[in-house]
Design an enzyme around this catalytic site. Structure first.
Site, PDB file in Angstrom:
ATOM      1  N   ASP A   8       0.885  -1.150   0.000  1.00 37.58           N
ATOM      2  CA  ASP A   8       0.000   0.000   0.000  1.00 37.58           C
ATOM      3  C   ASP A   8       0.937   1.217   0.000  1.00 37.58           C
ATOM      4  O   ASP A   8       2.109   1.096   0.371  1.00 37.58           O
ATOM      5  CB  ASP A   8      -0.856  -0.052   1.272  1.00 37.58           C
ATOM      6  CG  ASP A   8      -1.677   1.200   1.457  1.00 37.58           C
ATOM      7  OD1 ASP A   8      -2.289   1.654   0.478  1.00 37.58           O
ATOM      8  OD2 ASP A   8      -1.702   1.733   2.586  1.00 37.58           O
ATOM      9  N   LEU A   9       0.457   2.365  -0.427  1.00 39.64           N
ATOM     10  CA  LEU A   9       1.345   3.548  -0.488  1.00 39.64           C
ATOM     11  C   LEU A   9       1.177   4.452   0.739  1.00 39.64           C
ATOM     12  O   LEU A   9       2.111   4.608   1.546  1.00 39.64           O
ATOM     13  CB  LEU A   9       1.057   4.332  -1.774  1.00 39.64           C
ATOM     14  CG  LEU A   9       1.808   5.648  -1.950  1.00 39.64           C
ATOM     15  CD1 LEU A   9       3.312   5.411  -2.076  1.00 39.64           C
ATOM     16  CD2 LEU A   9       1.300   6.392  -3.200  1.00 39.64           C
ATOM     17  N   ASP A  10      -0.033   5.033   0.883  1.00 34.37           N
ATOM     18  CA  ASP A  10      -0.278   5.997   1.964  1.00 34.37           C
ATOM     19  C   ASP A  10      -0.190   5.308   3.329  1.00 34.37           C
ATOM     20  O   ASP A  10      -0.971   4.401   3.613  1.00 34.37           O
ATOM     21  CB  ASP A  10      -1.688   6.612   1.813  1.00 34.37           C
ATOM     22  CG  ASP A  10      -1.805   7.473   0.557  1.00 34.37           C
ATOM     23  OD1 ASP A  10      -0.861   8.204   0.254  1.00 34.37           O
ATOM     24  OD2 ASP A  10      -2.855   7.406  -0.111  1.00 34.37           O
ATOM     25  N   THR A  16       1.587   9.995   4.156  1.00 36.18           N
ATOM     26  CA  THR A  16       0.702  10.996   3.552  1.00 36.18           C
ATOM     27  C   THR A  16      -0.598  11.145   4.340  1.00 36.18           C
ATOM     28  O   THR A  16      -1.352  12.086   4.099  1.00 36.18           O
ATOM     29  CB  THR A  16       0.374  10.613   2.094  1.00 36.18           C
ATOM     30  OG1 THR A  16       0.350   9.203   2.022  1.00 36.18           O
ATOM     31  CG2 THR A  16       1.367  11.173   1.126  1.00 36.18           C
ATOM     32  N   LYS A  44      -8.705   5.831   6.557  1.00 33.76           N
ATOM     33  CA  LYS A  44      -7.519   5.179   6.008  1.00 33.76           C
ATOM     34  C   LYS A  44      -7.881   4.036   5.063  1.00 33.76           C
ATOM     35  O   LYS A  44      -8.708   3.188   5.412  1.00 33.76           O
ATOM     36  CB  LYS A  44      -6.611   4.674   7.133  1.00 33.76           C
ATOM     37  CG  LYS A  44      -5.911   5.814   7.838  1.00 33.76           C
ATOM     38  CD  LYS A  44      -4.849   5.340   8.797  1.00 33.76           C
ATOM     39  CE  LYS A  44      -4.194   6.547   9.445  1.00 33.76           C
ATOM     40  NZ  LYS A  44      -3.379   6.166  10.603  1.00 33.76           N
ATOM     41  N   VAL A  46      -9.632   4.148   2.541  1.00 35.05           N
ATOM     42  CA  VAL A  46     -10.965   4.352   1.962  1.00 35.05           C
ATOM     43  C   VAL A  46     -10.892   5.374   0.818  1.00 35.05           C
ATOM     44  O   VAL A  46     -10.117   6.328   0.894  1.00 35.05           O
ATOM     45  CB  VAL A  46     -11.892   4.854   3.103  1.00 35.05           C
ATOM     46  CG1 VAL A  46     -13.217   5.301   2.588  1.00 35.05           C
ATOM     47  CG2 VAL A  46     -12.056   3.766   4.154  1.00 35.05           C
ATOM     48  N   SER A 113      -2.626   0.696  -4.367  1.00 35.60           N
ATOM     49  CA  SER A 113      -3.133   1.847  -3.604  1.00 35.60           C
ATOM     50  C   SER A 113      -4.499   2.308  -4.103  1.00 35.60           C
ATOM     51  O   SER A 113      -4.768   2.267  -5.303  1.00 35.60           O
ATOM     52  CB  SER A 113      -2.132   3.005  -3.744  1.00 35.60           C
ATOM     53  OG  SER A 113      -2.698   4.215  -3.293  1.00 35.60           O
ATOM     54  N   ALA A 114      -5.306   2.806  -3.173  1.00 35.04           N
ATOM     55  CA  ALA A 114      -6.626   3.352  -3.528  1.00 35.04           C
ATOM     56  C   ALA A 114      -6.506   4.763  -4.092  1.00 35.04           C
ATOM     57  O   ALA A 114      -7.465   5.306  -4.643  1.00 35.04           O
ATOM     58  CB  ALA A 114      -7.501   3.390  -2.287  1.00 35.04           C
ATOM     59  N   LYS A 144     -11.034  -1.131  -1.644  1.00 35.13           N
ATOM     60  CA  LYS A 144     -10.733  -2.056  -0.545  1.00 35.13           C
ATOM     61  C   LYS A 144     -11.883  -1.957   0.468  1.00 35.13           C
ATOM     62  O   LYS A 144     -12.383  -0.858   0.687  1.00 35.13           O
ATOM     63  CB  LYS A 144      -9.423  -1.643   0.161  1.00 35.13           C
ATOM     64  CG  LYS A 144      -8.200  -1.659  -0.748  1.00 35.13           C
ATOM     65  CD  LYS A 144      -6.993  -1.020  -0.034  1.00 35.13           C
ATOM     66  CE  LYS A 144      -5.825  -0.861  -0.994  1.00 35.13           C
ATOM     67  NZ  LYS A 144      -4.655  -0.167  -0.416  1.00 35.13           N
ATOM     68  N   GLU A 168       0.214  -3.443   4.576  1.00 41.07           N
ATOM     69  CA  GLU A 168      -0.919  -2.506   4.683  1.00 41.07           C
ATOM     70  C   GLU A 168      -0.986  -1.843   6.048  1.00 41.07           C
ATOM     71  O   GLU A 168      -0.669  -2.471   7.056  1.00 41.07           O
ATOM     72  CB  GLU A 168      -2.227  -3.295   4.509  1.00 41.07           C
ATOM     73  CG  GLU A 168      -2.910  -3.133   3.182  1.00 41.07           C
ATOM     74  CD  GLU A 168      -3.505  -1.764   2.931  1.00 41.07           C
ATOM     75  OE1 GLU A 168      -3.592  -0.952   3.856  1.00 41.07           O
ATOM     76  OE2 GLU A 168      -3.886  -1.503   1.784  1.00 41.07           O
ATOM     77  N   ASP A 169      -1.449  -0.588   6.076  1.00 41.68           N
ATOM     78  CA  ASP A 169      -1.655   0.075   7.369  1.00 41.68           C
ATOM     79  C   ASP A 169      -3.145   0.231   7.693  1.00 41.68           C
ATOM     80  O   ASP A 169      -3.483   0.791   8.732  1.00 41.68           O
ATOM     81  CB  ASP A 169      -0.993   1.466   7.382  1.00 41.68           C
ATOM     82  CG  ASP A 169      -1.735   2.459   6.508  1.00 41.68           C
ATOM     83  OD1 ASP A 169      -2.186   2.064   5.408  1.00 41.68           O
ATOM     84  OD2 ASP A 169      -1.885   3.628   6.910  1.00 41.68           O
TER      85      ASP A 169
END
Ligand code: BG6
Ligand code: MG
Length: 213
Positions: A8-10, A16, A44, A46, A113-114, A144, A168-169
């Site tokens: 995941d990115l953020d 971010t 998060k 979302v 990433s979303a 997700k 993932e966070d």
């Protein structure tokens, strides 16, 4: 055996989440809605429009679809002001070293990433070329916890889902990876991410042993 890692990115590669929070907070203030950091946890992982729905629900406000689009655009404009100033030094500790270790050991790596801003962020961080696949919010239609984003990344890398591990966070992200038959490593809060197969605080001092399940 694990052959690929999907990140995941953020909140995993870079923090971010703090910029998302500042931009949503500004919007909430404009709408006279009380919005705090605890509420922010719910956003998060979302999507942008779903995040706005959650904020409007907190404020008990109903808006027309066209108004919602305007507010989401406004938030995104403020958010982009932050990310356009980001620098490589904002990559979270240990991430770059871990990514390089994976590459040196012939593992494939991807972003799942979303965010529709993922490419902008990766460009700012000089991280575009290291990934074998980048699947972002522009390439998926289901958010997700639907596993679409991770399944697409696995497909682009030609790796079976069960040979992938997802970092993932967010709870929604861990659930998505599990539904997609992938292994999961939560990055961050142990209580929030207890559904994950493993949990780490961050990538500092993390090596390939983490991929043994
Ligand atoms: C996720 C973030 O990665 O992307 C969410 O965790 C965010 O907080 C979502 O809402 C969508 O991001 P963007 O950049 O397309 O608004
Ligand atoms: Mg995240």
């Amino acid at each position: 055996m694990i052959k690929a890692c999907i990140f995941d990115l953020d909140g995993v590669i870079v923090d971010t989440a703090k910029y998302h929070y500042l931009a949503w907070k500004r919007l909430a203030e404009e709408l006279n809605i009380n919005f705090n950091e605890e509420d922010n946890e719910r956003l998060k992982g979302v999507s942008r429009m779903k995040s706005l729905d959650i904020i409007l629900e907190i404020g008990n406000i109903t808006l027309k679809e066209s108004e919602k689009l305007e507010f989401a655009d406004k938030k995104n404009k403020w958010y982009r002001e932050y990310i356009l100033k980001m620098e490589e030094t904002e990559i979270l500790p240990g991430v770059k070293i871990f990514l390089n270790q994976l590459k040196q050991n012939n593992l494939k790596i991807a972003i799942g990433s979303a965010s529709k801003n993922a490419l902008t962020i990766l460009q700012r961080l000089n991280l575009i070329d290291i990934f074998d696949s980048i699947i972002d919010g522009n390439k998926v239609s289901k958010a997700k916890p639907d596993p679409e984003v991770f399944i697409k990344a696995a497909q682009e890398m030609h790796i079976k889902p069960e040979e992938c591990v997802v970092f993932e966070d967010s709870i929604a992200g861990i659930q998505a990876a599990k539904i997609g038959q992938m292994k999961t490593i939560g990055v961050g809060n142990h209580q929030t991410l207890k559904e994950a197969d493993k949990i780490i605080n961050g990538f500092k001092n993390i090596d390939l042993k983490i991929l043994e399940f």
